[in-house]
Design a protein around this motif. Sequence first.
Motif, mmCIF file in Angstrom:
data_model
loop_
_atom_site.group_PDB
_atom_site.id
_atom_site.type_symbol
_atom_site.label_atom_id
_atom_site.label_comp_id
_atom_site.label_asym_id
_atom_site.label_seq_id
_atom_site.Cartn_x
_atom_site.Cartn_y
_atom_site.Cartn_z
ATOM 1 N N ILE A 98 0.824 -1.212 0.000
ATOM 2 C CA ILE A 98 0.000 0.000 0.000
ATOM 3 C C ILE A 98 0.858 1.261 0.000
ATOM 4 O O ILE A 98 1.793 1.386 0.805
ATOM 5 C CB ILE A 98 -0.907 0.046 1.250
ATOM 6 N N TYR A 99 0.551 2.190 -0.916
ATOM 7 C CA TYR A 99 1.218 3.500 -0.924
ATOM 8 C C TYR A 99 0.135 4.545 -0.725
ATOM 9 O O TYR A 99 -0.605 4.861 -1.645
ATOM 10 C CB TYR A 99 1.991 3.712 -2.233
ATOM 11 N N ASP A 100 0.024 5.054 0.507
ATOM 12 C CA ASP A 100 -1.049 5.988 0.856
ATOM 13 C C ASP A 100 -0.446 7.147 1.622
ATOM 14 O O ASP A 100 -0.517 7.211 2.852
ATOM 15 C CB ASP A 100 -2.091 5.242 1.703
ATOM 16 N N GLY A 135 1.810 -9.247 -4.393
ATOM 17 C CA GLY A 135 2.871 -8.988 -5.357
ATOM 18 C C GLY A 135 2.609 -7.743 -6.192
ATOM 19 O O GLY A 135 3.282 -7.505 -7.184
ATOM 20 N N MET A 136 1.625 -6.944 -5.771
ATOM 21 C CA MET A 136 1.314 -5.745 -6.573
ATOM 22 C C MET A 136 1.210 -4.513 -5.677
ATOM 23 O O MET A 136 0.936 -4.624 -4.486
ATOM 24 C CB MET A 136 -0.008 -5.948 -7.321
ATOM 25 N N ILE A 137 1.444 -3.363 -6.283
ATOM 26 C CA ILE A 137 1.312 -2.132 -5.482
ATOM 27 C C ILE A 137 -0.112 -1.604 -5.598
ATOM 28 O O ILE A 137 -0.763 -1.749 -6.636
ATOM 29 C CB ILE A 137 2.320 -1.043 -5.902
ATOM 30 N N VAL A 138 -0.565 -1.027 -4.480
ATOM 31 C CA VAL A 138 -1.932 -0.494 -4.424
ATOM 32 C C VAL A 138 -1.841 0.986 -4.084
ATOM 33 O O VAL A 138 -1.212 1.370 -3.096
ATOM 34 C CB VAL A 138 -2.756 -1.215 -3.335
ATOM 35 N N MET A 139 -2.429 1.797 -4.922
ATOM 36 C CA MET A 139 -2.420 3.251 -4.684
ATOM 37 C C MET A 139 -3.839 3.781 -4.804
ATOM 38 O O MET A 139 -4.697 3.124 -5.421
ATOM 39 C CB MET A 139 -1.588 3.942 -5.764
ATOM 40 N N LYS A 182 -10.705 11.871 -1.411
ATOM 41 C CA LYS A 182 -9.994 11.275 -2.536
ATOM 42 C C LYS A 182 -8.496 11.293 -2.273
ATOM 43 O O LYS A 182 -8.004 11.994 -1.383
ATOM 44 C CB LYS A 182 -10.288 12.063 -3.823
ATOM 45 N N GLY A 183 -7.767 10.509 -3.065
ATOM 46 C CA GLY A 183 -6.319 10.537 -2.984
ATOM 47 C C GLY A 183 -5.755 9.788 -1.802
ATOM 48 O O GLY A 183 -4.558 9.852 -1.540
ATOM 49 N N ILE A 222 -9.449 3.123 -6.438
ATOM 50 C CA ILE A 222 -8.175 2.461 -6.156
ATOM 51 C C ILE A 222 -7.540 1.951 -7.443
ATOM 52 O O ILE A 222 -8.242 1.470 -8.334
ATOM 53 C CB ILE A 222 -8.405 1.254 -5.216
ATOM 54 N N ALA A 223 -6.212 2.048 -7.495
ATOM 55 C CA ALA A 223 -5.480 1.511 -8.641
ATOM 56 C C ALA A 223 -4.505 0.463 -8.147
ATOM 57 O O ALA A 223 -3.763 0.713 -7.196
ATOM 58 C CB ALA A 223 -4.736 2.626 -9.358
ATOM 59 N N ILE A 224 -4.523 -0.684 -8.804
ATOM 60 C CA ILE A 224 -3.587 -1.751 -8.431
ATOM 61 C C ILE A 224 -2.715 -2.035 -9.644
ATOM 62 O O ILE A 224 -3.215 -2.343 -10.724
ATOM 63 C CB ILE A 224 -4.337 -3.022 -8.001
#
Lengths: 481, 563
Positions: B11-13, B47-51, B451-452, B462-464
């Motif tokens: 997670i990148y938050d 195995g994936m980034i979540v933003m 948002k954001g 959300i974008a993965i």
Amino acid sequence: MTVITSVTCPVCGTFCDDIEIIVDDNNKIIEARNACAMGAAKFLNFSDHRIKTPLIRKNGELVEATIDEAIEKAAQILVEAHYPLLYGWSNTSCEAQRVGVELAEEVGGVLDNTSTICHGPSILGVQAVGISSATLGQMRHRADLIIYWASNPWDAHPRHPERYTMFSDGRFQKSSWTNYLSKLRGEMSKKKIQRASNLVLKKDFHFAPCHEEGLPYSMYQQKRRTIVVDVRKTRTADAADCFIQVEPGKDYELLQALRVLVNDGELDVDEVAGIPVKTLEDLVDVMVGCKLGILFFGLGLTMSKGKHRNIDAAISLTRDLNSRTKFLIMPMRGHYNVTGADIVSTWQTGYPFAVDLSNGYPRYNPGETSAVDILNRNEADAMLVIASDPVAHFPRAASKNIAKHPLISIDPEITPTTMLADVILPPTFVGIETEGTAYRMDHVPLPLKKVVEPPEGFLSDKEILQRILEKVRELKKRDMD
Amino acid sequence: MTELIAKNGFIYDPLNRINGEKMDICIRDGKIVDSVKDKADVVDASGMIVMPGGIDIHSHIAGGEVDTARLLRPEDHVKDVEVKTALTRSGVGYSLPSTFTTGYRYSRMGYTTVMNPSMAPLQARHTHEELSDTPMIDKATYPLIGDWWFSLEHIRDGLIEENAAHIAWMLKATRGYAIKLVNPGGLEAWGFGRNVHSLDDTVPNFGITPREIIRGLCKVNTLLNLPHTIHLHTNNLGRPGNYVTALESMKCVEDLAREDKPVMHITHIQFCAFKGEDWGNLSSGAEEISHYINNHSHVTLDMGQVVFSDTTTLTADGPFQYGLYHLTGNKWVNHDVETETSGGIVPFRYKRSSAVHATQWSIALEIALLIKDPWKILMTTDHPNGGPFTSYPKIMTWLISKGAREKVLRKINKRARKKSLLPTIDRELSLYELAVVTRAGQAKALGLKDKGHLGVGADADIAIYNINPERADPSKKFEAARQAFTSAAYTIKSGQIVVKNGEIVKPIFGKTYWVDVKTSMPQEVNDDIKKKFREYWTVEYENYPIQEGFLHSSAPLTVKAEV
């Protein structure tokens, strides 16, 4: 009795929005204040000759049908066609036009609007060189030189001069109405002197036409001045300060000659398009010396020899003038929402007219994908016409081919097109019985109002198209299952 | 009740200071929540980034100008088509995509909110019609008020509160989100073919200067408590030496800043950061601009990155666009809007081999890397002016990878390469910082509180992306990173999976945000404007404001003004 204000007029591209409609207690419009003759005629008489029910042609005769039957038949025609043409669009709302694009895409057809026989060449000219334009208020506020070229607003856009140009008041420029009255008085005196001279001298005496004397004095005054360039002296020319009579088919030469002079070049000839070069030089002096000039043009340029090349030249002239002063140009769009038809088509497909969706994606190639050309080659095997009357306006060869194939017409009144149709779906009148959105000739969007109730059972263009679209999808699904 | 859980992603938050931790994100009914039941649908994000979903603070996607540009350039569309599918509408792309294509392409990249930054108020209806036909994303639009006659007159006469009340009316009438200024004063001058060339030039016929306009509207913005600051396209855009004007514009509102919060956003700063006297000796003003921003906190910027490609310039800066016509000889569209603003369109091709274009390419990156605080410099291309928004994945790799930058540097004009600061800059943005400049920072600058970020209560946008920071360093494997950013593994919009592996799986429509500013005497303003309407415009007062029902899905943000 109700008074409805700020009503937009669903007739021409001037798209006046200050109409006041008076409706009596029986849902009938009894007065249309501020409207010109065309607007008043529509508001007062629109319902007099309308088609009362949907019609389907059976055994060569048009018979009454229910709306469901007519929708089903229309959908069938479109589904069975390989290359249907969906044409018209200019006299209805954007809301309907949006459904129209979806329908054309669903049936893999060609979407074209009346630009194809009107200002299509203007669009081609813009796509070649761009265009220096503005909204009409810029002219009202700032224009001290107005040119109507190959356009006769007195007949086709009656309130254009009083709302936006020579007879309007703006922040920086005032109406030239008093100029016009003086001119009228001058003309009347001229006529009297002429008649008197003829009586006394017993011979024919005529004042020389405008360009042989040099430009009229009023062209050099610091107020709004109007020039009309046309092949014949129209009523607009009568009201203008100066009339330039161009030889038919020679607008292109005249425009390019003016460009040479604007760019400080020399002309090797003595006259162009029937006008002395001295007059052209004076004209260019006036154009270069104005504060803000505007050139409005009409079908005299788009539909005469040269077509889109004429427009290219006109736009290039105004563009070149911008290196000397502020100069703008605008096509005088005819139908009240042809601009909307172009705009909606462009935002949804990327192209303004003549859009071929038969391959599943938009293609644009006027000459190949435009309505008249498709019909001339007899390539369309079905046609849907909405808010337009192509049979009355297209070349006869094209209309003959319309007659050879199934035709759906969405039109409130009997026209040459409906007389050939296999299915007729009469809608409500948008802008009178149905709300919507439409675009003025200068791309300003305004709301269309509902001022009276439509008759029982009548659907709007948008609703009819939506129903046809749903039915088309149903039939296609049935075919697949 | 639709419940979803994205499990096990990195997670990148940044708004919640989460930097790559493995966490689950729980979603219910379109919002991020604490927890969900066991039968919630699962998205395996291991195995994936979540933003948070991507946010674009400045992208020309809808309205009169954009549509005229589409009409102008059939040649732009013919090379890039979208075929109709069972779920999606057909369309065309490249630098001026049709509306459906615009929505789909943003969504495929994991973007969920886009701001249309320029709207002529008189033609606002057009912008909203097009936004209603733009699927997949939430949107908003900024009315152009910097040259509005009411603004110019009020500010000239010192009537700031009066102006604030009128602008509140305007924001509601046009369903707008923020106050946009473009070449303030210059557009009014362009009504007669003139321009302004410094902050202290007088605007003809109005007796006011750009400095006064900027300061006046900055004060108005504060009085109205708007979520975003004033959004400024500076005077002298695109002229060599204009970095001075950019700095002056930032300085001129220094004293109006409150509590370290931004009071101005300067957009596409690259076009305003030119040093040099003429095109022959153009160089980068990035150092001066970055130095100022590093020492002040009242201004935010967005990049306006250039991409080497054929694209289309379109801005409200009529006089600038005319100048660009002279520079290029390309076809030129001009469209002035009565009482309000202007606009121009000129196709443009940025070439690697051009010293000027290559310098421009370098400038925005220099600024983004020299400014220490990523919250102050957001990623944009000013689509389509610097390049199409579909080039964002490429730009993201330039920000996170020196190697990616060097690959481009090797091929650009030699003179520009020599002058560029990029060879001396080693900084690579981390994924955390990337999330700031493409999402968190954008939301913060815009005042979009839900948002954001991925905290409880946020909109589930959300974008993965298929990037595994444990396995591969994206700054080294930048080609793979670019591919990952181009086709999101998943895009979740309002809690629904709308994109899978870069394909639209569920077409939806988002909301249109606008600010509903509550002032104390709205009726007086209505009456004032109504009385003067016919003197200013060629349309009737009644036909100007847009009814809320006209918007496909209206989402007002209510704010209480101090007037």
